[in-house]
Enzyme design. Structure first.
Site, short mmCIF file in Angstrom:
data_model
loop_
_atom_site.label_atom_id
_atom_site.label_comp_id
_atom_site.label_asym_id
_atom_site.label_seq_id
_atom_site.Cartn_x
_atom_site.Cartn_y
_atom_site.Cartn_z
N GLY A 11 -24.21 -58.73 38.79
CA GLY A 11 -25.44 -58.30 39.46
C GLY A 11 -25.63 -59.11 40.73
O GLY A 11 -25.33 -60.30 40.76
N ARG A 74 -20.14 -54.73 38.10
CA ARG A 74 -19.98 -55.45 36.83
C ARG A 74 -18.64 -55.06 36.21
O ARG A 74 -18.38 -53.87 35.99
CB ARG A 74 -21.13 -55.08 35.88
CG ARG A 74 -22.49 -55.61 36.33
CD ARG A 74 -23.49 -55.56 35.19
NE ARG A 74 -24.82 -55.91 35.64
CZ ARG A 74 -25.27 -57.17 35.75
NH1 ARG A 74 -24.49 -58.19 35.45
NH2 ARG A 74 -26.51 -57.39 36.14
N ASN A 112 -22.34 -65.58 34.68
CA ASN A 112 -21.63 -66.00 33.47
C ASN A 112 -20.34 -65.25 33.18
O ASN A 112 -19.30 -65.87 32.96
CB ASN A 112 -22.57 -65.86 32.28
CG ASN A 112 -23.44 -67.08 32.16
OD1 ASN A 112 -22.94 -68.19 32.01
ND2 ASN A 112 -24.74 -66.90 32.27
N ASP A 136 -30.92 -65.40 37.07
CA ASP A 136 -31.27 -65.84 35.71
C ASP A 136 -31.22 -67.36 35.52
O ASP A 136 -31.77 -67.88 34.55
CB ASP A 136 -30.33 -65.18 34.69
CG ASP A 136 -30.56 -63.69 34.56
OD1 ASP A 136 -31.66 -63.23 34.92
OD2 ASP A 136 -29.65 -62.98 34.12
N MET A 178 -37.36 -60.15 34.73
CA MET A 178 -35.94 -60.07 34.36
C MET A 178 -35.51 -61.24 33.49
O MET A 178 -36.07 -62.33 33.57
CB MET A 178 -35.08 -59.97 35.62
CG MET A 178 -34.96 -58.53 36.09
SD MET A 178 -33.70 -58.33 37.35
CE MET A 178 -33.46 -56.54 37.27
N ARG A 275 -52.11 -52.42 30.53
CA ARG A 275 -51.21 -51.83 31.53
C ARG A 275 -49.95 -52.67 31.62
O ARG A 275 -50.00 -53.90 31.50
CB ARG A 275 -51.88 -51.82 32.92
CG ARG A 275 -53.06 -50.89 33.02
CD ARG A 275 -52.63 -49.41 32.99
NE ARG A 275 -53.75 -48.53 33.22
CZ ARG A 275 -54.57 -48.07 32.26
NH1 ARG A 275 -54.39 -48.42 31.01
NH2 ARG A 275 -55.58 -47.26 32.57
N ARG A 284 -34.51 -59.03 42.49
CA ARG A 284 -33.21 -59.40 43.08
C ARG A 284 -33.13 -58.99 44.54
O ARG A 284 -32.08 -59.16 45.18
CB ARG A 284 -32.08 -58.71 42.31
CG ARG A 284 -31.81 -59.37 41.01
CD ARG A 284 -30.57 -58.98 40.29
NE ARG A 284 -29.79 -57.85 40.70
CZ ARG A 284 -29.17 -57.03 39.84
NH1 ARG A 284 -29.28 -57.23 38.54
NH2 ARG A 284 -28.43 -56.05 40.28
#
Ligand code: F6P
Length: 358
Positions: A11, A74, A112, A136, A178, A275, A284
């Site tokens: 990503g 990916r 990773n 992340d 995320m 909501r 990102r």
């Protein structure tokens, strides 16, 4: 003439371009003559020889540019051993390209999964140097990944914007941030954005504890509650399921994501108006913040130095404010998760934030 391959994989995130610029600027200081072989869309470009030969000027003016000028995709590590549609060995394809182009080194920017493949290529004899990217912040071996702070800024802004509307309408708002496996973005943005509840994949929640926190606030006269929920937030009941059971449950779930399930449970038990907001890939998107620009430039410079010293098989990492090389064999296959004894969890609790666990 030095020939350096470069690719971005997994990503995307902010500061990938700034990091590549840093590598190239560093190399320009060491070598008069060098070519960059920029592989398109990550390992896929390396497999299928989809590259462009680039010069330092191609990396000019991209310090503040979001995304990646090389493109990315990916390519899961677990499928690296599976032949492609034409029955070809993917690892061999990558090795063949590296050899055919007579590369001196390969610079890989990734998270990773990318690091597992980078380690494999390094073990097979390629001269690999990597840089840790991901919003992340879950790469083992580095205190910080680039992209993370920019994403936290965007996630925090989402919480800030929700604050005013939540207060006007007397509602409960859930902002889903995320992080499927790790909750660093939700933890940092949740604290920065003044969330009342933060739910993370690492700390399974009890919905009754979450509701207790909301009801306590209502009793205190607070007009709203805001929950910062990581994509991978999980209930205590679901955390007790086997992997197979959980997969089956999620496949049959009527909810698009964790936040909607939590919203439904809270509504059912409290009747409160709720909501859900999902900033999604905006986290990102856009250009990198100043912090990310600075660290990715530093990491780029360090990667260039490793290449110059012919010190391969390392990821450049930030540790205690210093940039250090960490062996890929140590990084590959490990995840840096939030642990329940992390000081930020303790401090959050002191601030009155509920993590849904007590
Ligand atoms: O790259 C990390 C990440 O942004 C995670 O936080 C998120 O869960 C995932 O990627 C989303 O992946 P994709 O862009 O493939 O939908």
């Amino acid at each position: 003439m030095k020939r350096i391959g470069m690719l971005t994989s997994g990503g995307d995130c902010q500061s990938l371009n700034a990091a590549m610029r840093g590598v190239v600027k560093g190399l320009s200081g060491f070598y008069k003559d060098f070519e960059i072989y920029g592989f398109q869309d990550g390992y896929k470009g390396l497999m299928y020889q989809n590259y462009k030969v680039m010069s330092p000027k191609d990396f000019s003016g991209i310090l503040t540019l979001g995304g990646t000028i090389l493109g990315t995709s990916r390519q899961p590590f677990k499928l690296m051993g599976t032949p492609d549609e034409k029955g070809q060995d993917k690892v061999k394809l990558m090795m063949d390209t590296y050899k055919k182009l007579k590369l001196d080194a390969l610079v890989v920017l990734g998270g990773n999964g990318t690091h597992k493949t980078a380690n494999l290529l390094s073990e097979k004899g390629l001269n690999v140097v990597t840089l840790p990217k991901t919003i992340d912040n879950d790469i083992w071996g580095t205190d910080m990944t680039f992209g993370f702070q920019s994403a936290v800024d965007i996630a925090t802004n989402a919480l800030d914007c929700i604050h005013t509307t939540a207060a006007s309408h007397n509602r409960v708002f859930i902002v889903e941030l995320m992080g499927h496996k790790v909750g660093w973005v939700a933890l940092h943005a949740g604290i920065a954005g003044g969330a009342d509840v933060i739910l993370l994949p690492e700390i399974p929640y009890d919905i009754d504890k979450v509701i207790q926190c909301i009801e306590k606030r209502t009793k205190e006269g607070k007009r709203f509650s805001i929950l910062a929920v990581a994509e991978g937030a999980i209930s205590k009941e679901d955390a007790a399921l086997s992997k197979k059971q959980l997969k089956a449950k999620r496949l049959n779930s009527p909810y698009p994501s964790a936040a909607y399930e939590i919203a439904d449970k809270i509504k059912e038990k409290t009747g409160q108006e709720i909501r859900v907001t999902v900033p999604g890939h905006t986290q990102r998107g856009g250009g990198p913040c100043a912090y990310d620009r600075a660290i990715s430039s530093r990491l780029g410079a360090a990667a260039a130095e490793l290449i110059h010293k012919e010190q391969y098989g390392y990821m450049v990492a930030l540790r205690d404010g210093k940039v250090v090389p960490v062996p890929l064999s140590e990084v590959a296959g490990k995840l840096k998760v939030v642990t329940p004894d992390d000081p930020m969890i303790h401090e959050g609790k002191v601030l009155g934030i509920s993590f849904g666990d007590e």
